[in-house]
Write a protein that holds these residues in place. Structure first.
Motif, PDB file in Angstrom:
ATOM      1  N   TYR A   1       3.502  20.833  -2.815  1.00  0.00           N
ATOM      2  CA  TYR A   1       4.559  20.156  -3.558  1.00  0.00           C
ATOM      3  C   TYR A   1       5.885  20.896  -3.360  1.00  0.00           C
ATOM      4  O   TYR A   1       5.955  22.129  -3.548  1.00  0.00           O
ATOM      5  CB  TYR A   1       4.219  20.090  -5.041  1.00  0.00           C
ATOM      6  N   PRO A   2       6.922  20.169  -2.994  1.00  0.00           N
ATOM      7  CA  PRO A   2       8.221  20.818  -2.710  1.00  0.00           C
ATOM      8  C   PRO A   2       8.717  21.668  -3.872  1.00  0.00           C
ATOM      9  O   PRO A   2       8.831  21.194  -5.004  1.00  0.00           O
ATOM     10  CB  PRO A   2       9.147  19.614  -2.456  1.00  0.00           C
TER      11      PRO A   2
ATOM     12  N   ARG B   1       4.394  12.599  -7.633  1.00  0.00           N
ATOM     13  CA  ARG B   1       4.674  11.619  -8.692  1.00  0.00           C
ATOM     14  C   ARG B   1       3.384  11.069  -9.301  1.00  0.00           C
ATOM     15  O   ARG B   1       3.258  10.992 -10.529  1.00  0.00           O
ATOM     16  CB  ARG B   1       5.504  10.471  -8.104  1.00  0.00           C
ATOM     17  N   LEU B   2       2.427  10.699  -8.460  1.00  0.00           N
ATOM     18  CA  LEU B   2       1.177  10.113  -8.951  1.00  0.00           C
ATOM     19  C   LEU B   2       0.215  11.169  -9.480  1.00  0.00           C
ATOM     20  O   LEU B   2      -0.590  10.890 -10.373  1.00  0.00           O
ATOM     21  CB  LEU B   2       0.497   9.321  -7.829  1.00  0.00           C
TER      22      LEU B   2
ATOM     23  N   GLY C   1       4.733  12.190   0.845  1.00  0.00           N
ATOM     24  CA  GLY C   1       5.622  13.192   0.267  1.00  0.00           C
ATOM     25  C   GLY C   1       6.307  12.695  -0.992  1.00  0.00           C
ATOM     26  O   GLY C   1       6.531  13.460  -1.936  1.00  0.00           O
ATOM     27  N   ARG C   2       6.646  11.410  -1.020  1.00  0.00           N
ATOM     28  CA  ARG C   2       7.256  10.830  -2.214  1.00  0.00           C
ATOM     29  C   ARG C   2       6.230  10.620  -3.326  1.00  0.00           C
ATOM     30  O   ARG C   2       6.510  10.862  -4.498  1.00  0.00           O
ATOM     31  CB  ARG C   2       7.910   9.476  -1.876  1.00  0.00           C
TER      32      ARG C   2
ATOM     33  N   MET D   1       0.805  -1.225   0.000  1.00  0.00           N
ATOM     34  CA  MET D   1       0.000   0.000   0.000  1.00  0.00           C
ATOM     35  C   MET D   1       0.837   1.273   0.000  1.00  0.00           C
ATOM     36  O   MET D   1       0.389   2.311  -0.461  1.00  0.00           O
ATOM     37  CB  MET D   1      -0.915   0.023   1.229  1.00  0.00           C
ATOM     38  N   LYS D   2       2.072   1.225   0.527  1.00  0.00           N
ATOM     39  CA  LYS D   2       2.809   2.462   0.799  1.00  0.00           C
ATOM     40  C   LYS D   2       3.118   3.268  -0.455  1.00  0.00           C
ATOM     41  O   LYS D   2       3.260   4.495  -0.377  1.00  0.00           O
ATOM     42  CB  LYS D   2       4.089   2.163   1.570  1.00  0.00           C
ATOM     43  N   GLY D   3       3.194   2.618  -1.601  1.00  0.00           N
ATOM     44  CA  GLY D   3       3.456   3.347  -2.847  1.00  0.00           C
ATOM     45  C   GLY D   3       2.237   4.063  -3.390  1.00  0.00           C
ATOM     46  O   GLY D   3       2.329   4.783  -4.387  1.00  0.00           O
ATOM     47  N   LYS D   4       1.080   3.879  -2.728  1.00  0.00           N
ATOM     48  CA  LYS D   4      -0.169   4.493  -3.181  1.00  0.00           C
ATOM     49  C   LYS D   4      -0.662   5.576  -2.224  1.00  0.00           C
ATOM     50  O   LYS D   4      -1.731   6.145  -2.430  1.00  0.00           O
ATOM     51  CB  LYS D   4      -1.256   3.420  -3.328  1.00  0.00           C
TER      52      LYS D   4
END
Length: 295
Positions: A222-223, A175-176, A170-171, A101-104
């Motif tokens: 967003y950074p 990206r998504l 944050g990552r 789940m962590k990538g979502k």
């Protein structure tokens, strides 16, 4: 016909027409800003995912002349389409697996004051007069998403902390859901293809959202993004919270004045923005030299 009787009649009609293994259950949910939504859950014993439909829009159609049969037929077609579950949604069956789940995990912005009760139940971070909350994003399509709000019990089940969720979001979020910044003229022409551009308004206001156009107000987090915009424009700018889905950016040199901006935000929030999509009445200000966003 009042709403409760309408729900009862539609439920009875649906149950008669659906296969016996499909059970219709009443469903109530507290959405963003404390909005209460009511509808039906379509449950099968052998399925772990149950589609839910909210009935407020269907009730509006009924009040404007649609018969109960038309409402029921529309819901039956909706249910048939809901059975075509995309593979990404089936990922919900692996909710207990944090590594999967962590990538979502992504973040969103909501109003702090209107969500005080909800915030007691979910991991969150304060940001100005708003709060950052977190979701698992199962699928991404323009103007819609299949997602799940992360609650405190998910953190306990996953054996992780708020910091873990913050780092993952944050990552993932930029990206998504890449940011999208457009002159408001272009957005109007996209929404209304026959509309001609009025170039006297070019550069007066910009729409900042994400490519999905859903919960895009979070793009201000967003950074480096606001810093990049300020450097490009070489000036400070105001940020108007149009809704949870987007914000409006007004270069300071093009601003009619802070009082006028406040009045515009207040008026639009009460005339054009659905209660569930309200973000804030606050006008924000970004100083590009100090790299600082404030109220």
């Amino acid at each position: 016909m009042e709403y409760q009787l309408f729900l009862s009649n539609v439920k009875e009609s649906l149950q008669e027409k659906l296969p016996g293994e499909v059970l219709i259950e009443d469903y109530t949910a507290t959405k963003n800003n404390g909005e209460i939504r009511r509808g039906f859950l379509f449950r099968k014993e052998e399925e772990s995912i149950s589609p839910i439909v909210y009935m407020e829009d269907y009730y509006e159609r009924y009040l404007h002349g649609m018969e109960i049969k038309g409402v029921t037929d529309g819901l039956l077609e909706w249910y048939r389409q809901s059975q075509k579950i995309p593979d990404t949604v089936l990922e919900a069956e692996y909710l207990k697996d944090y590594e999967r789940m962590k990538g979502k995990i992504v973040y969103r912005l909501i109003n702090k004051e209107k969500n005080r009760m909800l915030l007691e139940e979910i991991p969150h971070l304060s940001y100005l007069d708003l709060d950052i909350v977190f979701c698992v994003l199962f699928s991404v399509e323009k103007y819609s998403a299949v997602s799940m709000l992360i609650r405190n019990e998910h953190l306990r089940a996953w054996g992780i902390t708020l910091d873990d969720v913050k780092r993952a979001a944050g990552r993932n979020t930029p990206r998504l859901l890449p940011a999208e910044l457009q002159d408001i003229q272009n957005v109007v022409m996209e929404l209304f293809p026959g509309c001609e551009a009025d170039h006297q308004f070019d550069g007066l206001m910009y729409v900042l959202t994400n490519v999905q156009r859903s919960h895009g107000a979070a793009a201000i987090l967003y950074p480096g993004l606001l810093e990049l915009i300020g450097e490009e424009w070489k000036e400070n700018f105001y940020i108007l919270p149009s809704s949870i889905h987007e914000v409006l950016l007004v270069p300071e040199s093009k601003s009619p004045g802070i009082c006028e901006l406040r009045d515009a935000v207040y008026s639009i929030n009460r005339s054009e923005v659905a209660e569930e999509e309200f973000l804030s009445d606050t006008v924000y200000y970004y100083n590009y030299r100090k790299k600082r966003l404030c109220m």
